[in-house]
Design an enzyme around this catalytic site. Structure first.
Site, PDB file in Angstrom:
ATOM      1  N   LEU A   1      -9.461   1.624   6.352  1.00  0.00           N
ATOM      2  CA  LEU A   1      -9.443   0.863   7.605  1.00  0.00           C
ATOM      3  C   LEU A   1      -8.096   0.913   8.307  1.00  0.00           C
ATOM      4  O   LEU A   1      -8.007   0.665   9.508  1.00  0.00           O
ATOM      5  CB  LEU A   1      -9.812  -0.603   7.328  1.00  0.00           C
ATOM      6  CG  LEU A   1     -11.203  -0.854   6.755  1.00  0.00           C
ATOM      7  CD1 LEU A   1     -11.388  -2.333   6.432  1.00  0.00           C
ATOM      8  CD2 LEU A   1     -12.275  -0.394   7.738  1.00  0.00           C
TER       9      LEU A   1
ATOM     10  N   GLY B   1      -1.260  -1.930   6.312  1.00  0.00           N
ATOM     11  CA  GLY B   1      -0.710  -3.243   6.626  1.00  0.00           C
ATOM     12  C   GLY B   1      -0.029  -3.839   5.425  1.00  0.00           C
ATOM     13  O   GLY B   1      -0.532  -3.750   4.302  1.00  0.00           O
ATOM     14  N   GLY B   2       1.148  -4.440   5.655  1.00  0.00           N
ATOM     15  CA  GLY B   2       1.852  -5.107   4.567  1.00  0.00           C
ATOM     16  C   GLY B   2       2.145  -4.194   3.404  1.00  0.00           C
ATOM     17  O   GLY B   2       1.815  -4.510   2.267  1.00  0.00           O
TER      18      GLY B   2
ATOM     19  N   GLY C   1       0.766  -1.561   2.343  1.00  0.00           N
ATOM     20  CA  GLY C   1      -0.399  -1.128   1.579  1.00  0.00           C
ATOM     21  C   GLY C   1      -1.483  -0.576   2.477  1.00  0.00           C
ATOM     22  O   GLY C   1      -1.459  -0.744   3.702  1.00  0.00           O
TER      23      GLY C   1
ATOM     24  N   LYS D   1      -6.853  -4.572   0.071  1.00  0.00           N
ATOM     25  CA  LYS D   1      -5.530  -3.994   0.313  1.00  0.00           C
ATOM     26  C   LYS D   1      -5.000  -3.447  -1.007  1.00  0.00           C
ATOM     27  O   LYS D   1      -4.916  -4.160  -2.007  1.00  0.00           O
ATOM     28  CB  LYS D   1      -4.554  -5.031   0.856  1.00  0.00           C
ATOM     29  CG  LYS D   1      -3.162  -4.444   1.143  1.00  0.00           C
ATOM     30  CD  LYS D   1      -2.112  -5.517   1.361  1.00  0.00           C
ATOM     31  CE  LYS D   1      -2.303  -6.205   2.672  1.00  0.00           C
ATOM     32  NZ  LYS D   1      -1.185  -7.149   2.953  1.00  0.00           N
TER      33      LYS D   1
ATOM     34  N   ASP E   1       6.575 -13.906   9.558  1.00  0.00           N
ATOM     35  CA  ASP E   1       6.216 -12.539   9.956  1.00  0.00           C
ATOM     36  C   ASP E   1       5.041 -12.550  10.931  1.00  0.00           C
ATOM     37  O   ASP E   1       4.088 -11.778  10.791  1.00  0.00           O
ATOM     38  CB  ASP E   1       5.883 -11.707   8.719  1.00  0.00           C
ATOM     39  CG  ASP E   1       5.986 -10.205   8.983  1.00  0.00           C
ATOM     40  OD1 ASP E   1       6.622  -9.825   9.987  1.00  0.00           O
ATOM     41  OD2 ASP E   1       5.437  -9.420   8.204  1.00  0.00           O
TER      42      ASP E   1
END
Length: 461
Positions: free
Chosen positions: A167, A170-171, A173, A189, A286
């Site tokens: 997909l 993000g972060g 990962g 994730k 964040d």
């Protein structure tokens, strides 16, 4: 136990065994000494005249061997003792090796459990293991309850992490779509090659999301620890991130004015919960468009809590973190972190929703312009304000509503933290801009909203 230790232990056993058995063999090979019988002694004494025995015994001449009498029962006793000592020593060594082998097996088998205990120990988190088959109905109504997934179940749900299920990122990962059964669709994730920082962020995220439950904060179903990889299993957000919707292929075409205001209200509600209603209060640290996720109805939820901290924490103990495009000036320059730092980042997101621009635009090689620097002179000029609005929504809003959003954005990105409003005041200012069916009131009569408008007019003068 390494190879050198094993060799040393075997060498010691060999030396001890040879020493003991050599003693036994030597004891058995000692020649027997003949002792005259009592009758022989009597007759010998009788043959020697008594006159030949001096009254005083003379010393034995030197060089004659001394004769010792060794009885058979003493010899047998020494052999028995040597055998007992040898067998006891060997038995003890074997028992030690057996227990050490068992210990090593248990350590290898439960190495992953040791990592999980550090998560459970963090402020009393209760994590009930639900292995392989995950039932969301069992955990949905129990606060602080997370599922511990095993790796094969994640592999099966993501089709071995195929590219077709990827997909996005993000972060630190990669995120994959996961089908656990016909009813449950989730997002996984995957964080590979875990470092000290990413492992800490993983634990922080599990810690916070196991305790925080709000409609505008992402729901964490569970996690998995497998070797050097970490996995987080979230609820599925079908529309992806706000960043993808605004700056991706569609360029914000699916986001009407009312939808954008609804997203802003959802984010403000999530932040209000963290700042005002969470115990202890939380600073997300964040906030950015890529960490704002949208479900199938464009309901917005905050995600990525790996950098979140307790409000009021002394920030000398943690390094500067976050995305530079959204970081408040006082945090960047002096390391000061408060809930007003989240308010500044929210102001940047609001400018993205209003203008459709990225938080940092590349003008030329090694030259960038932030959205705050670009927008501020135009936000405070009512004649220029309509021209900076995203063309997709330029003719969709009432000008009074546009001024209201501009007022909130200008106040949020003030350099001085004390000039920024509380997130509660922001929320009450934006709710009137959202239709009733989307959770708003569509009116500008709230006292707090009017006070922000007055402050905005002062800045425009």
């Amino acid at each position: 136990m390494n190879l050198l230790s094993c060799f040393s232990l075997l060498l010691i056993m060999w030396v001890l065994s040879n020493t003991l058995f050599s003693a036994i063999i030597d004891a058995r090979s000692e020649p027997p000494i003949s002792v005259p019988s009592i009758s022989e002694q009597f007759f010998v004494a009788e043959r020697i005249p008594s006159s030949q025995f001096p009254v005083k015994m003379e010393a034995e001449p030197p060089g004659e061997p001394e004769i010792r009498v060794v009885h058979h029962h003493d010899l047998n006793e020494k052999i028995l003792i040597a055998l007992i000592v040898a067998s006891s020593l060997l038995g003890g060594i074997l028992l030690f090796l057996l227990f050490f082998w068992i210990y090593r097996q248990k350590k290898l088998k439960y190495s992953n459990k040791k990592s999980r205990k550090s998560l459970e120990a963090a402020k009393g988190i209760s994590m009930n293991p639900i292995m392989v088959k995950f039932n969301p109905l069992r955990t949905a109504n129990r606060k602080g309850s997370l599922a511990i997934f095993d790796y094969p179940s994640l592999e099966a749900a993501t089709n071995n992490f195929q590219e077709s299920n990827h997909l996005g990122e993000g972060g630190c990962g990669h995120i994959y779509k996961a089908h656990f059964d016909e009813k449950l669709l989730a997002a996984v994730k995957r964080i590979d090659g875990v470092t000290q920082d990413t492992a800490k962020e993983f634990e922080i995220e599990v810690n916070w999301l196991s305790k925080i439950h709000h409609q505008n904060i992402i729901k964490l179903f569970g996690y998995c620890i497998y070797g050097d990889s970490r996995f987080l299993v979230y609820e599925m957000m079908e529309k992806g991130s706000l960043e993808t919707q605004l700056h991706g292929p569609t360029q914000g075409s699916a986001l009407t004015w009312h939808l954008r205001m609804k997203i802003a209200v959802d984010v403000a509600r999530g932040l209000e919960y963290l700042h005002e209603h969470s115990h202890p209060p939380v600073v997300h640290r964040d906030i950015k468009s890529s960490n704002i996720l949208l479900d199938s109805n464009f309901n917005a939820k905050l995600s990525d809590f790996g950098l979140a901290v307790t409000s009021g924490t002394e920030n000398n103990n943690f390094k500067l973190s976050g995305t530079m495009d959204y970081v408040a000036p006082e945090y960047l320059l002096d390391g000061k972190l408060t809930d007003k730092s989240d308010v500044y980042a929210f102001g940047v997101v609001l400018l993205e929703l209003l203008t459709g621009r990225k938080p940092l635009e590349n003008l030329a090689p090694a030259q960038c312009l932030s959205i705050v620097t670009w927008a501020m002179p135009q936000l405070t000029d009512r004649s220029k304000l309509p021209k900076i609005v995203d063309p997709v929504i330029r003719n969709m809003m009432d000008l009074k509503h546009l001024y209201q959003v501009a007022a909130v954005a200008v106040l949020c990105v003030q350099t001085e933290p004390s000039y920024r409003p509380l997130i509660t005041d922001i929320l009450h200012s934006l709710i009137p801009l959202v239709p009733n069916e989307r959770g708003g009131s569509l009116r500008v009569t709230e006292p707090r909203a009017l006070s922000l408008l007055q402050e905005y007019k002062r800045l425009c003068q």
